[in-house]
Design a protein around this motif. Sequence first.
Motif, PDB file in Angstrom:
ATOM      1  N   ILE A 218       0.835  -1.205   0.000  1.00  0.00           N
ATOM      2  CA  ILE A 218       0.000   0.000   0.000  1.00  0.00           C
ATOM      3  C   ILE A 218       0.872   1.258   0.000  1.00  0.00           C
ATOM      4  O   ILE A 218       0.579   2.226  -0.707  1.00  0.00           O
ATOM      5  CB  ILE A 218      -0.942  -0.005   1.222  1.00  0.00           C
ATOM      6  N   ALA A 219       1.978   1.234   0.771  1.00  0.00           N
ATOM      7  CA  ALA A 219       2.887   2.387   0.836  1.00  0.00           C
ATOM      8  C   ALA A 219       3.502   2.682  -0.534  1.00  0.00           C
ATOM      9  O   ALA A 219       3.608   3.850  -0.939  1.00  0.00           O
ATOM     10  CB  ALA A 219       3.990   2.126   1.864  1.00  0.00           C
ATOM     11  N   ILE A 220       3.904   1.627  -1.255  1.00  0.00           N
ATOM     12  CA  ILE A 220       4.469   1.803  -2.597  1.00  0.00           C
ATOM     13  C   ILE A 220       3.429   2.439  -3.520  1.00  0.00           C
ATOM     14  O   ILE A 220       3.733   3.351  -4.300  1.00  0.00           O
ATOM     15  CB  ILE A 220       4.961   0.460  -3.177  1.00  0.00           C
ATOM     16  N   ASN A 221       2.184   1.959  -3.425  1.00  0.00           N
ATOM     17  CA  ASN A 221       1.111   2.488  -4.271  1.00  0.00           C
ATOM     18  C   ASN A 221       0.808   3.955  -3.954  1.00  0.00           C
ATOM     19  O   ASN A 221       0.603   4.759  -4.869  1.00  0.00           O
ATOM     20  CB  ASN A 221      -0.156   1.651  -4.097  1.00  0.00           C
ATOM     21  N   ILE A 222       0.780   4.306  -2.666  1.00  0.00           N
ATOM     22  CA  ILE A 222       0.517   5.696  -2.284  1.00  0.00           C
ATOM     23  C   ILE A 222       1.651   6.608  -2.766  1.00  0.00           C
ATOM     24  O   ILE A 222       1.406   7.718  -3.256  1.00  0.00           O
ATOM     25  CB  ILE A 222       0.331   5.808  -0.750  1.00  0.00           C
ATOM     26  N   ALA A 223       2.897   6.123  -2.630  1.00  0.00           N
ATOM     27  CA  ALA A 223       4.047   6.891  -3.129  1.00  0.00           C
ATOM     28  C   ALA A 223       3.943   7.101  -4.641  1.00  0.00           C
ATOM     29  O   ALA A 223       4.207   8.198  -5.152  1.00  0.00           O
ATOM     30  CB  ALA A 223       5.343   6.164  -2.783  1.00  0.00           C
ATOM     31  N   LEU A 224       3.519   6.061  -5.344  1.00  0.00           N
ATOM     32  CA  LEU A 224       3.346   6.162  -6.800  1.00  0.00           C
ATOM     33  C   LEU A 224       2.262   7.172  -7.158  1.00  0.00           C
ATOM     34  O   LEU A 224       2.431   7.982  -8.083  1.00  0.00           O
ATOM     35  CB  LEU A 224       2.982   4.792  -7.383  1.00  0.00           C
ATOM     36  N   LEU A 225       1.149   7.139  -6.435  1.00  0.00           N
ATOM     37  CA  LEU A 225       0.051   8.073  -6.702  1.00  0.00           C
ATOM     38  C   LEU A 225       0.508   9.522  -6.507  1.00  0.00           C
ATOM     39  O   LEU A 225       0.160  10.408  -7.293  1.00  0.00           O
ATOM     40  CB  LEU A 225      -1.135   7.767  -5.784  1.00  0.00           C
ATOM     41  N   THR A 226       1.308   9.754  -5.455  1.00  0.00           N
ATOM     42  CA  THR A 226       1.825  11.099  -5.183  1.00  0.00           C
ATOM     43  C   THR A 226       2.738  11.564  -6.309  1.00  0.00           C
ATOM     44  O   THR A 226       2.622  12.699  -6.799  1.00  0.00           O
ATOM     45  CB  THR A 226       2.590  11.123  -3.846  1.00  0.00           C
TER      46      THR A 226
END
Length: 251
Positions: A218-226
């Motif tokens: 989830i952290a990787i995905n949130i970083a990607l979205l940002t």
Amino acid sequence: MKPRDKILILKYFLSIFNGIFLVLGLMLMMFGVWLLIDRNNLFTVLFLTGESHLVAYISYMLLGVGFILFFISFLGFLGSFKEIRWFLILYPGLIVLLFGVQVAMLLLIYIRKEEVQILWNDRIDAVISNYGNKNLTGREHEWNILNAVQQTLECCGRHNFTDWEENENKEHTNHVPCSCTKSNKKEWLCDAPENEVYIKGCDEYIKMWFENNTLALIAINIALLTVEVLLFTLGALLFKNIKKNTISQKE
């Protein structure tokens, strides 16, 4: 500030964030490959066998998203370096599309989390029930991984050692896996008194492992979205400034 200077600054920042974007995409791909080929963790072993192929589906999804990230990143680098305007139009468009896919992925992970946990518990219970069955020698790898978990973490069963009462292959009531005790025996089951059996169940440790890996994903995905929001903004600004600079040169 001169238009050309603006373009150079935008290209510089776009390259930096595009590089971060690429690294995060490669991390997703590595995560997918790890889930697909690793045979030394209980989660992967259990979900790659039986009727459920959940790990395989998750792995292919992560590999697919990672490949798309790599392609978009390459497109961004090329469009920025060569100042190809139609690449810079396509680039933000693909980022918006990918943004939607990743939001859907995060929602899916959140919604299906409890379902996965229930399925996971059922698979653990099935392994405990069939453990040591001489007619299921193809499942020995599952049993070895479970033994390694119990021995390393000094735990026994999912909730506690009483889970092993459900095992269908015990010859005696006191039989538990040798990995549930400090015994070095290489047999599947040992006859041990209760005071020599690990008291704690493995469920708490396994849940922690599951939660940590889910949070990492989830952290990787949130970083990607940002990063995607920043890249969309930079890509749109770069296209706008390149267009203005082209028009001003013609004039």
